[in-house]
Scaffold this motif. Structure first.
Motif, PDB file in Angstrom:
ATOM      1  N   GLU A 209       0.821  -1.224   0.000  1.00 55.37           N
ATOM      2  CA  GLU A 209       0.000   0.000   0.000  1.00 55.37           C
ATOM      3  C   GLU A 209       0.853   1.272   0.000  1.00 55.37           C
ATOM      4  N   LEU A 210       2.107   1.145   0.385  1.00 59.55           N
ATOM      5  CA  LEU A 210       2.989   2.307   0.518  1.00 59.55           C
ATOM      6  C   LEU A 210       3.850   2.554  -0.717  1.00 59.55           C
ATOM      7  N   LEU A 211       3.777   1.657  -1.689  1.00 58.81           N
ATOM      8  CA  LEU A 211       4.667   1.720  -2.844  1.00 58.81           C
ATOM      9  C   LEU A 211       4.031   2.469  -4.014  1.00 58.81           C
ATOM     10  N   PRO A 212       4.844   3.245  -4.745  1.00 56.11           N
ATOM     11  CA  PRO A 212       4.315   3.984  -5.899  1.00 56.11           C
ATOM     12  C   PRO A 212       4.132   3.076  -7.111  1.00 56.11           C
ATOM     13  N   GLU A 213       3.386   3.569  -8.075  1.00 49.49           N
ATOM     14  CA  GLU A 213       3.215   2.868  -9.349  1.00 49.49           C
ATOM     15  C   GLU A 213       4.541   2.905 -10.115  1.00 49.49           C
ATOM     16  N   PRO A 214       4.829   1.891 -10.915  1.00 48.55           N
ATOM     17  CA  PRO A 214       6.056   1.911 -11.739  1.00 48.55           C
ATOM     18  C   PRO A 214       6.046   3.114 -12.685  1.00 48.55           C
TER      19      PRO A 214
ATOM     20  N   TRP B  53      12.450   4.958  -5.017  1.00 46.68           N
ATOM     21  CA  TRP B  53      13.019   5.790  -6.076  1.00 46.68           C
ATOM     22  C   TRP B  53      12.029   5.896  -7.225  1.00 46.68           C
ATOM     23  N   VAL B  54      11.748   7.126  -7.641  1.00 42.72           N
ATOM     24  CA  VAL B  54      10.853   7.413  -8.757  1.00 42.72           C
ATOM     25  C   VAL B  54      11.470   8.533  -9.599  1.00 42.72           C
ATOM     26  N   TRP B  55      10.937   8.718 -10.776  1.00 41.73           N
ATOM     27  CA  TRP B  55      11.325   9.815 -11.650  1.00 41.73           C
ATOM     28  C   TRP B  55      12.841   9.940 -11.769  1.00 41.73           C
ATOM     29  N   ASP B  56      13.507   8.780 -11.812  1.00 42.41           N
ATOM     30  CA  ASP B  56      14.951   8.645 -11.988  1.00 42.41           C
ATOM     31  C   ASP B  56      15.772   8.970 -10.733  1.00 42.41           C
TER      32      ASP B  56
ATOM     33  N   PHE C  17       7.906   9.005  -0.589  1.00 51.08           N
ATOM     34  CA  PHE C  17       7.746   8.515   0.778  1.00 51.08           C
ATOM     35  C   PHE C  17       6.291   8.230   1.092  1.00 51.08           C
ATOM     36  N   ARG C  18       6.081   7.114   1.789  1.00 50.28           N
ATOM     37  CA  ARG C  18       4.805   6.827   2.466  1.00 50.28           C
ATOM     38  C   ARG C  18       5.145   6.011   3.696  1.00 50.28           C
ATOM     39  N   GLY C  19       4.389   6.230   4.741  1.00 51.17           N
ATOM     40  CA  GLY C  19       4.652   5.527   5.987  1.00 51.17           C
ATOM     41  C   GLY C  19       3.405   4.927   6.580  1.00 51.17           C
TER      42      GLY C  19
END
Length: 159
Positions: free
Chosen positions: A47-52, A78-81, A86-88
């Motif tokens: 639930e805390l992870l971003p979309e690829p 890590w996103v957008w290179d 963050f999510r907690g």
């Protein structure tokens, strides 16, 4: 009570929801974080992870067992290179809008906080490791990044 550093352990990386997850555990208990808290924390992690987004799918987490009833899971992805998302999640801490004092009942509070003093030390190391292994080399090396973790010890100054 005077401030004291906590113990930092580094379990091996795992894969969750298609992401490679480096792990840091923080506690003042030499026995480490109990398996029930660890299991509950990693159950909420998806639930805390971003979309690829095309960035190598890498995350590092800090699982912190507080000295009271609280447990905390911070997921830094890590996103957008070169950006850190963050999510907690928190458990057992009514001050963070947890419904009870059960350290295995994780919820995702809507707070803009990124971590307490014991949870922050891995961030600098992970920033430098990301640059060292993925941004600076001509050929990015995700496996080298995953193998490069902050050494176990305490959460304190390592200089």
């Amino acid at each position: 009570m005077a401030f004291t550093e906590k113990l930092l352990t580094v379990p091996p990386p795992i894969q969750v929801a298609g992401r490679h997850v480096k792990r840091y555990h923080v506690t003042d208990d030499p026995a480490g974080i109990t398996p029930d808290i660890e299991e509950a924390a990693y159950e909420i992690l998806p639930e805390l992870l971003p979309e690829p987004d095309g960035t190598p799918p890498a995350t590092f987490v800090v699982l912190h067992r507080g000295g009271d009833t609280g447990a905390y899971l911070n997921a830094y992805s890590w996103v957008w290179d070169n950006v850190l998302h963050f999510r907690g999640a928190a458990a057992g801490q009514p001050a963070l809008r947890c419904p009870d004092v059960d350290p295995t009942h994780f919820v995702v509070p809507d707070l803009p906080w990124i971590g307490c003093v014991w949870e922050l030390p891995p961030i600098l190391h992970e920033r430098d490791a990301w640059v060292r292994h993925l941004l600076a080399p001509e050929v990015p090396d995700l496996q080298a990044y995953l193998a490069d973790s902050l050494p176990e010890g305490t959460t304190g100054d390592r200089s």
